[in-house]
Enzyme design. Sequence first.
Site, PDB file in Angstrom:
ATOM      1  N   GLY A  13       0.755  -1.245   0.000  1.00 41.28           N
ATOM      2  CA  GLY A  13       0.000   0.000   0.000  1.00 41.28           C
ATOM      3  C   GLY A  13       0.785   1.295   0.000  1.00 41.28           C
ATOM      4  CE1 TYR A 147      -6.600   3.038  11.061  1.00 42.84           C
ATOM      5  CE2 TYR A 147      -8.433   4.449  10.421  1.00 42.84           C
ATOM      6  CZ  TYR A 147      -7.147   3.988  10.207  1.00 42.84           C
ATOM      7  OH  TYR A 147      -6.407   4.486   9.172  1.00 42.84           O
TER       8      TYR A 147
END
Length: 254
Positions: A13, A147
């Site tokens: 990524g 998160y």
Amino acid sequence: MERLAVITGASSGLGREFARQLKEKGEADRFLLIARRRDRLEALADELGNAEVLPLDLCQEEAIEAYTAYLEERKLEVFYLVNAAGFGKFGDYRHVGAEASAAMIDLNVKATVLITHATLPHMVRGGHIIEIGSGSCFTPLPHFNVYAASKSFVLHYSKGLREEIKPLGVSVTCFCPGWVETEFLGVAKPEEGVRYPKNPKPLLKAKKVVSYAISRARRGKMLAVTNWYTKLQHMLFKLLPDRILTWLWLKTVL
Ligand SMILES: NC(=O)c1ccc[n+]([C@@H]2O[C@H](COP(=O)([O-])OP(=O)(O)OC[C@H]3O[C@@H](n4cnc5c(N)ncnc54)[C@H](OP(=O)(O)O)[C@@H]3O)[C@@H](O)[C@H]2O)c1
């Protein structure tokens, strides 16, 4: 003089894309690549040339010790630090559970801080640190709560650190992308039946957002907030109370 870039999360990524573009743009010509998957790191090192790999699980305390020793033994001077290792899990507190919640904090918060602190004595004047926040760092996000909170920490930490280290001549940029096409969404996906954003939009290309982040870091900017959607989130964050932002997330994204 060689310009060394240390990149965590380099096996996939955004981290991998940072490595490629820092090389392409002539911003770095030597690399230290960190993540757990050795084979991926080695493939990237072959592609880049002049790159070393350090396979580490950054949730483990020994990993930080090993990284610190690696820098010290080799007396490395670091021009770029990109802290791209991170992950998220969708779901409420019951579904995400204790283990994944603690791992998100260990990686997104604790390892980010400890890797940065271990690197700082090796950073050269004129160098850049890129910490990875997220569009989610601006708002409390139920069902993506730990998160989002971990990324909110990264934003505040980056802002404070930036001021602390101004005398070193090293800039800190907090990169806050919206949804990007990487392995992130696959890792974040919950088990069947759990509420989560099934079709997150707009879905950005890593190439584009990383290019933007590098241009912001080079200019020593505090924030790199990507596309219009994330910029809008950022603006609304300043204007609206959290409860409205959270309501918008629940109604429009989840
Ligand atoms: N993609 C998005 O939509 C998005 C949006 C906003 C922010 N972000 C943030 O961007 C950063 C990069 O994510 P990405 O989108 O590039 O996701 P990705 O493709 O899943 O990459 C995550 C990277 O983190 C590494 N990693 C995971 N756990 C690790 C551990 N315990 N120790 C060491 N490395 C570990 C992975 O490598 P190994 O598995 O080989 O260890 C991988 O290289 C993350 O901080 C993420 O929160 C992503």
